[in-house]
Design a protein around this motif. Structure first.
Motif, PDB file in Angstrom:
ATOM      1  N   GLN A 178     111.223   5.252  63.881  1.00 44.93           N
ATOM      2  CA  GLN A 178     112.576   5.400  63.367  1.00 44.93           C
ATOM      3  C   GLN A 178     112.725   6.681  62.562  1.00 44.93           C
ATOM      4  OE1 GLN A 178     115.271   3.076  64.035  1.00 44.93           O
ATOM      5  NE2 GLN A 178     116.228   5.037  63.474  1.00 44.93           N
ATOM      6  N   ASP A 179     111.707   7.021  61.798  1.00 46.83           N
ATOM      7  CA  ASP A 179     111.729   8.266  61.029  1.00 46.83           C
ATOM      8  C   ASP A 179     111.796   9.469  61.967  1.00 46.83           C
ATOM      9  OD1 ASP A 179     111.404   9.801  58.485  1.00 46.83           O
ATOM     10  OD2 ASP A 179     109.501  10.398  59.399  1.00 46.83           O
ATOM     11  N   PHE A 180     111.059   9.403  63.065  1.00 45.17           N
ATOM     12  CA  PHE A 180     111.093  10.474  64.061  1.00 45.17           C
ATOM     13  C   PHE A 180     112.499  10.631  64.628  1.00 45.17           C
ATOM     14  CE2 PHE A 180     110.639  11.960  68.456  1.00 45.17           C
ATOM     15  CZ  PHE A 180     109.842  13.081  68.294  1.00 45.17           C
ATOM     16  N   VAL A 181     113.125   9.513  64.976  1.00 48.17           N
ATOM     17  CA  VAL A 181     114.482   9.543  65.517  1.00 48.17           C
ATOM     18  C   VAL A 181     115.466  10.066  64.475  1.00 48.17           C
ATOM     19  CG1 VAL A 181     116.382   8.075  66.326  1.00 48.17           C
ATOM     20  CG2 VAL A 181     114.056   7.712  67.204  1.00 48.17           C
ATOM     21  N   ASP A 182     115.349   9.579  63.248  1.00 47.35           N
ATOM     22  CA  ASP A 182     116.284   9.963  62.189  1.00 47.35           C
ATOM     23  C   ASP A 182     116.221  11.454  61.865  1.00 47.35           C
ATOM     24  OD1 ASP A 182     117.136   7.353  61.999  1.00 47.35           O
ATOM     25  OD2 ASP A 182     115.924   6.879  60.229  1.00 47.35           O
ATOM     26  N   GLN A 183     115.057  12.051  62.061  1.00 52.27           N
ATOM     27  CA  GLN A 183     114.899  13.477  61.765  1.00 52.27           C
ATOM     28  C   GLN A 183     115.336  14.384  62.922  1.00 52.27           C
ATOM     29  OE1 GLN A 183     111.301  14.822  59.797  1.00 52.27           O
ATOM     30  NE2 GLN A 183     110.870  12.754  59.032  1.00 52.27           N
ATOM     31  N   GLY A 184     115.816  13.783  63.997  1.00 52.29           N
ATOM     32  CA  GLY A 184     116.327  14.595  65.098  1.00 52.29           C
ATOM     33  C   GLY A 184     115.550  14.503  66.381  1.00 52.29           C
ATOM     34  N   GLY A 185     114.444  13.752  66.388  1.00 57.90           N
ATOM     35  CA  GLY A 185     113.703  13.520  67.619  1.00 57.90           C
ATOM     36  C   GLY A 185     112.976  14.735  68.150  1.00 57.90           C
ATOM     37  N   ILE A 186     112.720  14.727  69.435  1.00 55.87           N
ATOM     38  CA  ILE A 186     111.880  15.743  70.051  1.00 55.87           C
ATOM     39  C   ILE A 186     112.563  17.103  70.106  1.00 55.87           C
ATOM     40  CG2 ILE A 186     112.586  15.450  72.470  1.00 55.87           C
ATOM     41  CD1 ILE A 186     108.979  15.691  71.155  1.00 55.87           C
ATOM     42  N   ALA A 187     113.900  17.133  70.049  1.00 55.53           N
ATOM     43  CA  ALA A 187     114.628  18.392  70.223  1.00 55.53           C
ATOM     44  C   ALA A 187     114.664  19.242  68.962  1.00 55.53           C
ATOM     45  CB  ALA A 187     116.059  18.105  70.678  1.00 55.53           C
ATOM     46  N   ARG A 188     114.383  18.661  67.815  1.00 57.68           N
ATOM     47  CA  ARG A 188     114.497  19.437  66.572  1.00 57.68           C
ATOM     48  C   ARG A 188     113.312  20.389  66.432  1.00 57.68           C
ATOM     49  NH1 ARG A 188     111.161  18.017  62.305  1.00 57.68           N
ATOM     50  NH2 ARG A 188     110.015  16.062  62.563  1.00 57.68           N
ATOM     51  N   PRO A 189     113.454  21.462  65.667  1.00 57.10           N
ATOM     52  CA  PRO A 189     112.309  22.326  65.387  1.00 57.10           C
ATOM     53  C   PRO A 189     111.177  21.512  64.756  1.00 57.10           C
ATOM     54  CG  PRO A 189     114.336  23.378  64.689  1.00 57.10           C
ATOM     55  CD  PRO A 189     114.710  21.975  65.066  1.00 57.10           C
ATOM     56  N   GLY A 190     110.017  21.615  65.292  1.00 57.27           N
ATOM     57  CA  GLY A 190     108.886  20.836  64.794  1.00 57.27           C
ATOM     58  C   GLY A 190     108.801  19.439  65.370  1.00 57.27           C
ATOM     59  N   GLY A 191     109.710  19.091  66.290  1.00 56.26           N
ATOM     60  CA  GLY A 191     109.709  17.748  66.857  1.00 56.26           C
ATOM     61  C   GLY A 191     108.425  17.423  67.605  1.00 56.26           C
ATOM     62  N   MET A 192     107.922  18.373  68.374  1.00 60.15           N
ATOM     63  CA  MET A 192     106.701  18.129  69.126  1.00 60.15           C
ATOM     64  C   MET A 192     105.499  17.980  68.196  1.00 60.15           C
ATOM     65  SD  MET A 192     105.598  17.562  72.154  1.00 60.15           S
ATOM     66  CE  MET A 192     106.916  18.178  73.185  1.00 60.15           C
ATOM     67  N   THR A 193     105.457  18.778  67.148  1.00 57.21           N
ATOM     68  CA  THR A 193     104.370  18.666  66.175  1.00 57.21           C
ATOM     69  C   THR A 193     104.395  17.299  65.506  1.00 57.21           C
ATOM     70  OG1 THR A 193     104.408  21.048  65.772  1.00 57.21           O
ATOM     71  CG2 THR A 193     103.405  19.665  64.077  1.00 57.21           C
ATOM     72  N   HIS A 194     105.592  16.839  65.164  1.00 54.71           N
ATOM     73  CA  HIS A 194     105.754  15.516  64.565  1.00 54.71           C
ATOM     74  C   HIS A 194     105.275  14.428  65.524  1.00 54.71           C
ATOM     75  CE1 HIS A 194     108.664  12.638  62.202  1.00 54.71           C
ATOM     76  NE2 HIS A 194     107.407  12.257  62.145  1.00 54.71           N
ATOM     77  N   ALA A 195     105.611  14.550  66.805  1.00 57.92           N
ATOM     78  CA  ALA A 195     105.177  13.567  67.796  1.00 57.92           C
ATOM     79  C   ALA A 195     103.657  13.531  67.913  1.00 57.92           C
ATOM     80  CB  ALA A 195     105.809  13.879  69.157  1.00 57.92           C
ATOM     81  N   HIS A 196     103.023  14.700  67.885  1.00 62.24           N
ATOM     82  CA  HIS A 196     101.554  14.756  67.919  1.00 62.24           C
ATOM     83  C   HIS A 196     100.957  14.078  66.698  1.00 62.24           C
ATOM     84  CE1 HIS A 196     100.298  17.061  71.431  1.00 62.24           C
ATOM     85  NE2 HIS A 196     101.356  17.840  71.279  1.00 62.24           N
ATOM     86  N   ALA A 197     101.561  14.271  65.534  1.00 63.14           N
ATOM     87  CA  ALA A 197     101.044  13.660  64.309  1.00 63.14           C
ATOM     88  C   ALA A 197     101.124  12.137  64.380  1.00 63.14           C
ATOM     89  CB  ALA A 197     101.821  14.177  63.097  1.00 63.14           C
TER      90      ALA A 197
END
Length: 289
Positions: free
Chosen positions: A238-257
């Motif tokens: 939910q935090d990932f989605v709330d922060q803008g998901g995969i499209a936001r800057p840093g989204g892929m890094t967040h997904a890896h984390a």
């Protein structure tokens, strides 16, 4: 990096058939497998939180199931009773385990995508012409709703079912009896919204996976990590989605984390993976609405 994937939809040069529906289900399983990073799940390049399976195991499993999906779509088209669908699923699971050396790669998908193939076949027979997601859901309820409601009352001896009962969660059987609300009310709208934002098909699917993880009572997570593991996984998604998901800057890094955090705790959202594959199936066989 997200692996290349097949297009989101299948080209339409002739009317859809049950065989097309079955083939789309196998492609949908590949849609899910080909994504990365997926928290705790097997990808083409890593095993996630699993030690007994890898991409080769999944490919053998998919190959063993390719005729099952066609067969059950045809059964739905012909108006088969639930007992026929159930026997077909049991036989498919036996073939899967033979192909994988006993490893459970796709039990949940055999159940969920199998039901959806049957429902799509029934909708094709009932409605004719182009398929819509609502028609597939309606056909599932009309033809097998009572049987699925009865099945959801059985006491499951499978790990996911035991975890669902222990923690008071909505099991996979209950999701089916309710005509898959997370699929139709969360996953498909998220997938369509991601497409409208201009995300590539793999990006849209990955973004959708996190939407699913945020709300699904994933009994596989509960089995592996208890209720705390499930709720932590939902909060991270939910935090990932709330922060803008995969499209936001840093989204892929967040997904890896998040993927690293899941592996560290041996968490694997198998139910979410099945629901994502189901969304890919519906997207492949149904016209956009």
């Amino acid at each position: 990096m997200i692996a290349p994937a097949y297009p989101m939809t299948m080209p339409r040069q002739r009317p859809l058939t049950p065989a097309d529906i079955g083939r789309a289900a196998t492609l949908a399983l590949h849609d899910e497998l080909s994504l990365a990073p997926k928290p705790g799940l097997v990808t083409l390049t890593d095993c996630g939180s699993h030690t007994d399976m890898d991409a080769h195991t999944f490919m053998r499993s998919m190959f063993s199931l390719r005729h099952y999906f066609v067969h059950i779509a045809q059964a739905g088209f012909e108006g088969a009773g639930f007992d026929v669908l159930e026997r077909s699923g049991i036989a498919a699971e036996a073939r899967m385990r033979h192909a994988t050396g006993g490893v459970n790669t796709h039990r949940g998908a055999i159940f969920m995508l199998g039901l959806l193939c049957a429902a799509a076949g029934a909708a094709l027979h009932d409605e004719g012409g182009a398929l819509h997601g609502d028609a597939v859901r309606t056909a599932l309820r009309r033809h097998w709703g009572d049987a699925l409601a009865s099945r959801s009352q059985r006491v499951s001896t499978l790990p996911g079912g035991i975890a669902a009962r222990r923690f008071g969660l909505r099991s996979a059987s209950t999701e089916a009896a309710l005509a898959f609300p997370v699929l139709f009310d969360t996953a498909l709208p998220a997938l369509k919204a991601a497409q409208r934002r201009g995300l590539t098909p793999p990006e849209a699917r990955l973004d959708t996976l996190f939407h699913i993880m945020a709300v699904l009572d994933d009994s596989n997570l509960a089995h592996r990590g208890g209720l705390a593991g499930l709720r932590d996984a939902q909060r991270m998604a939910q935090d990932f989605v709330d922060q803008g998901g995969i499209a936001r800057p840093g989204g892929m890094t967040h997904a890896h984390a998040i993927a690293d955090a899941f592996v560290a705790r041996r968490l694997s959202p198998g139910g979410a993976a099945d629901t994502l594959a189901a969304a890919c199936l519906i997207a492949r066989i149904c016209v956009a609405s």
